[in-house]
Scaffold this active site. Structure first.
Site, PDB file in Angstrom:
ATOM      1  CG  ASN A 209      30.685  39.825  46.034  1.00 50.23           C
ATOM      2  OD1 ASN A 209      31.778  40.361  46.082  1.00 50.23           O
ATOM      3  ND2 ASN A 209      29.566  40.500  45.812  1.00 50.23           N
ATOM      4  N   PRO A 304      18.395  46.985  43.042  1.00 49.06           N
ATOM      5  CG  PRO A 304      18.850  49.111  43.885  1.00 49.06           C
ATOM      6  CD  PRO A 304      18.460  47.713  44.305  1.00 49.06           C
ATOM      7  CG  ASP A 305      21.928  46.759  36.933  1.00 51.87           C
ATOM      8  OD1 ASP A 305      22.792  47.649  36.768  1.00 51.87           O
ATOM      9  OD2 ASP A 305      22.103  45.574  36.584  1.00 51.87           O
ATOM     10  CG  PHE A 324      34.510  45.784  35.723  1.00 56.13           C
ATOM     11  CD1 PHE A 324      34.666  47.143  35.908  1.00 56.13           C
ATOM     12  CD2 PHE A 324      35.647  44.995  35.596  1.00 56.13           C
ATOM     13  CE1 PHE A 324      35.931  47.719  35.955  1.00 56.13           C
ATOM     14  CE2 PHE A 324      36.919  45.547  35.644  1.00 56.13           C
ATOM     15  CZ  PHE A 324      37.063  46.911  35.825  1.00 56.13           C
TER      16      PHE A 324
HETATM   17  O1  PMT Z   1      37.397  43.558  43.851  1.00 56.51           O
HETATM   18  P1  PMT Z   1      38.432  42.633  43.251  1.00 56.51           P
HETATM   19  O2  PMT Z   1      38.779  41.487  44.171  1.00 56.51           O
HETATM   20  O3  PMT Z   1      39.640  43.386  42.758  1.00 56.51           O
HETATM   21  O4  PMT Z   1      37.789  41.944  41.988  1.00 56.51           O
HETATM   22  C1  PMT Z   1      37.461  42.697  40.871  1.00 56.51           C
HETATM   23  C2  PMT Z   1      36.077  42.312  40.279  1.00 56.51           C
HETATM   24  C3  PMT Z   1      36.122  40.879  39.797  1.00 56.51           C
HETATM   25  C4  PMT Z   1      34.995  42.459  41.367  1.00 56.51           C
HETATM   26  C5  PMT Z   1      35.802  43.316  39.111  1.00 56.51           C
HETATM   27  O5  PMT Z   1      36.827  43.211  38.168  1.00 56.51           O
HETATM   28  C6  PMT Z   1      34.456  43.060  38.478  1.00 56.51           C
HETATM   29  O6  PMT Z   1      34.297  42.230  37.608  1.00 56.51           O
HETATM   30  N1  PMT Z   1      33.414  43.814  38.930  1.00 56.51           N
HETATM   31  C7  PMT Z   1      32.024  43.605  38.535  1.00 56.51           C
HETATM   32  C8  PMT Z   1      31.434  42.481  39.344  1.00 56.51           C
HETATM   33  C9  PMT Z   1      29.981  42.234  38.981  1.00 56.51           C
HETATM   34  O7  PMT Z   1      29.130  42.432  39.798  1.00 56.51           O
HETATM   35  O8  PMT Z   1      29.802  41.894  37.728  1.00 56.51           O
HETATM   36  P2  PMT Z   1      28.310  41.557  37.085  1.00 56.51           P
HETATM   37  O9  PMT Z   1      28.610  40.953  35.766  1.00 56.51           O
HETATM   38  O10 PMT Z   1      27.489  40.808  38.045  1.00 56.51           O
HETATM   39  O11 PMT Z   1      27.686  42.985  36.892  1.00 56.51           O
HETATM   40  C10 PMT Z   1      27.817  43.735  35.698  1.00 56.51           C
HETATM   41  C11 PMT Z   1      27.937  45.203  36.012  1.00 56.51           C
HETATM   42  O12 PMT Z   1      26.737  45.662  36.623  1.00 56.51           O
HETATM   43  C12 PMT Z   1      29.056  45.569  36.954  1.00 56.51           C
HETATM   44  O13 PMT Z   1      29.623  46.785  36.507  1.00 56.51           O
HETATM   45  C13 PMT Z   1      28.354  45.766  38.297  1.00 56.51           C
HETATM   46  O14 PMT Z   1      29.018  46.746  39.102  1.00 56.51           O
HETATM   47  C14 PMT Z   1      26.997  46.278  37.848  1.00 56.51           C
HETATM   48  N2  PMT Z   1      25.905  45.950  38.765  1.00 56.51           N
HETATM   49  C15 PMT Z   1      25.565  44.652  38.983  1.00 56.51           C
HETATM   50  C16 PMT Z   1      24.463  44.383  39.798  1.00 56.51           C
HETATM   51  C17 PMT Z   1      23.750  45.435  40.374  1.00 56.51           C
HETATM   52  N3  PMT Z   1      22.714  45.219  41.153  1.00 56.51           N
HETATM   53  N4  PMT Z   1      24.110  46.707  40.121  1.00 56.51           N
HETATM   54  C18 PMT Z   1      25.172  46.985  39.325  1.00 56.51           C
HETATM   55  O15 PMT Z   1      25.515  48.141  39.113  1.00 56.51           O
END
Ligand code: PMT
Length: 405
Positions: A209, A304-305, A324
């Site tokens: 991404n 995995p999350d 986030f």
């Molecule tokens: O890197 P930049 O260009 O500065 O951009 C910043 C950002 C947009 C990447 C950042 O601000 C952000 O939003 N990061 C989280 C991106 C994300 O994966 O969001 P999500 O809503 O899909 O996931 C929710 C949370 O679960 C996040 O904390 C993510 O790290 C976590 N996650 C998600 C999937 C996974 N398999 N494992 C996780 O830990």
């Protein structure tokens, strides 16, 4: 108050050097000991005699002085200080700092320093706006070098705009803030994830991404600046590793999970990485070929999350687990759902819709969601978001005990 605090003041060449004389007086009034290094250019603007008289100490200016080296040495000069301040910090000094040069006593002391560094830039407005200066400043920011000013107004060159050195009292206030509040996370351990993950399709292709790592890296830098022992687990990015941060570079979500688990125990975990939700169930060992047949079908498996796993650790769950939420609609509502589903304490929701520039850009608009409610933050640079978050984390964790049991 700065009683018994030791400031190493580096004066570089600029008309604003005259303000450094007042700055020394202000610092001395507050009980600080001020030791000064002057560059060759600085001595064109103020005399070493004035600086020595006001600081009540000798002025250091020569990397090659056998007497100075035998009495204190350039390493001790910076190590014995509580804070190194460059005021004025000229465009030239900033460029030499960014390049890591050590070609005079000032830059050598800066490079050898393990203390907080604060700069008060001053220069002509075109020099300030020049991409070279801005890129040098970005490099220093990423290394955790702090900055006060510049302000805007009449410049010595007759032009009006950005480039005026901060006033002495502003600089004193910045020093007080750094020295009394900057190390609120000393003794704490932090884990931050950043950047994208890459999930291989075959040896040359992957799913990923647009995460640049800017937000995650800025958070790691801000936590380290507050004194936290910080591990940054990051997917592939172009971002420089922030000063004082231990980087663990990974590619896939599975590697990221393993690195995060290996970093435990920590007091706070901030998961800013954009982890791929899916990987290819079985990546091909050899490059997939177009052999005239039908295109390959890629079977996905769920990753995995990491956030959820860390938040549900039984023995070593971090005190504060922060995730986030990257959303394109119903930003806060979806983040609230994630907060519960992923068992974390806070979620920083951000809108990543096309056109927001959140992925890859320098700015972000955060909604901090916790069980107690939602805080809407104004649009800020990602570094400002990081500083505000680090400050809130420090407030939530409280000060570590001075003498741990
Ligand atoms: O890197 P930049 O260009 O500065 O951009 C910043 C950002 C947009 C990447 C950042 O601000 C952000 O939003 N990061 C989280 C991106 C994300 O994966 O969001 P999500 O809503 O899909 O996931 C929710 C949370 O679960 C996040 O904390 C993510 O790290 C976590 N996650 C998600 C999937 C996974 N398999 N494992 C996780 O830990």
């Amino acid at each position: 108050m700065l009683r018994d605090r030791r400031i190493l003041l580096i004066i570089s060449g600029g008309i604003a050097a005259y303000k450094s004389l007042d700055l020394i007086r202000r610092l001395r009034e507050r009980g600080a000991a001020v030791r000064c290094i002057m560059t060759v250019a600085a001595k064109h603007f103020v005399t070493p005699l004035s600086v020595a008289s006001l600081s009540e100490d000798k002025v250091y200016d020569d990397l090659w002085s056998l007497t100075d080296e035998s009495e204190i040495g350039h390493i001790r000069l910076s190590r014995e200080a509580d804070l190194v301040l460059a005021a004025p910090a000229s465009a030239d000094l900033i460029a030499r700092m960014a390049a890591g040069l050590a070609d005079d006593l000032a830059t050598t002391a800066l490079l050898a320093s393990d203390k907080p560094i604060l700069i008060a830039p001053t220069m002509n407005l075109m020099m300030w706006a020049h991409p070279a200066t801005q890129s040098n400043l970005a490099t220093l920011d990423a290394r955790g070098v702090m900055r006060v000013g510049p302000g805007s107004g009449d410049l010595a060159c007759g032009e009006v705009g950005s480039g005026r050195m901060a006033e002495p009292l502003e600089i004193v206030a910045a020093i007080e803030q750094v020295l009394t509040g900057a190390k609120r996370l000393v003794g704490r351990r932090a884990l931050v994830t950043s950047g994208p993950t890459r999930e291989p399709i075959d040896p040359v292709r992957y799913i990923s991404n647009h995460s640049s790592g800017k937000q995650g890296h800025a958070i790691a830098a801000a936590l380290a600046t507050l004194g936290a022992e910080t591990v940054l687990v990051s997917g592939p990015t172009q971002e420089p590793t922030p000063a004082g941060v231990k980087l663990v570079a990974v590619e896939t979500a599975a590697e990221m999970l393993a690195a995060c688990e290996a970093a435990l125990p920590v007091d706070v975990a901030v998961m800013a990485a954009a982890v791929a939700d899916w990987r290819i169930e079985t990546a091909a060992l050899h490059k997939l070929k177009k052999d005239g047949g039908r295109p390959p079908v890629l079977r996905l498996a769920e990753n995995p999350d990491i956030l959820s796993r860390i938040a549900q650790r039984s023995n070593d769950r971090p005190t504060l687990v922060i995730g986030f939420a990257a959303e394109t609609n119903e930003v806060v509502e979806n983040a609230r759902i994630k907060l519960g589903r992923k068992h974390c304490d806070w979620i920083l929701a951000n809108d990543v819709s096309l056109g927001t520039g959140t992925f890859g850009g320098d700015r972000n608009t955060i909604h901090l969601v916790e069980a107690a409610g939602v805080e809407d933050w104004p649009v800020m640079t990602k570094r400002e978001v990081a500083a505000r978050l680090a400050d809130r984390i420090a407030g939530s964790l409280g000060y570590p005990p001075l003498h741990p049991p």
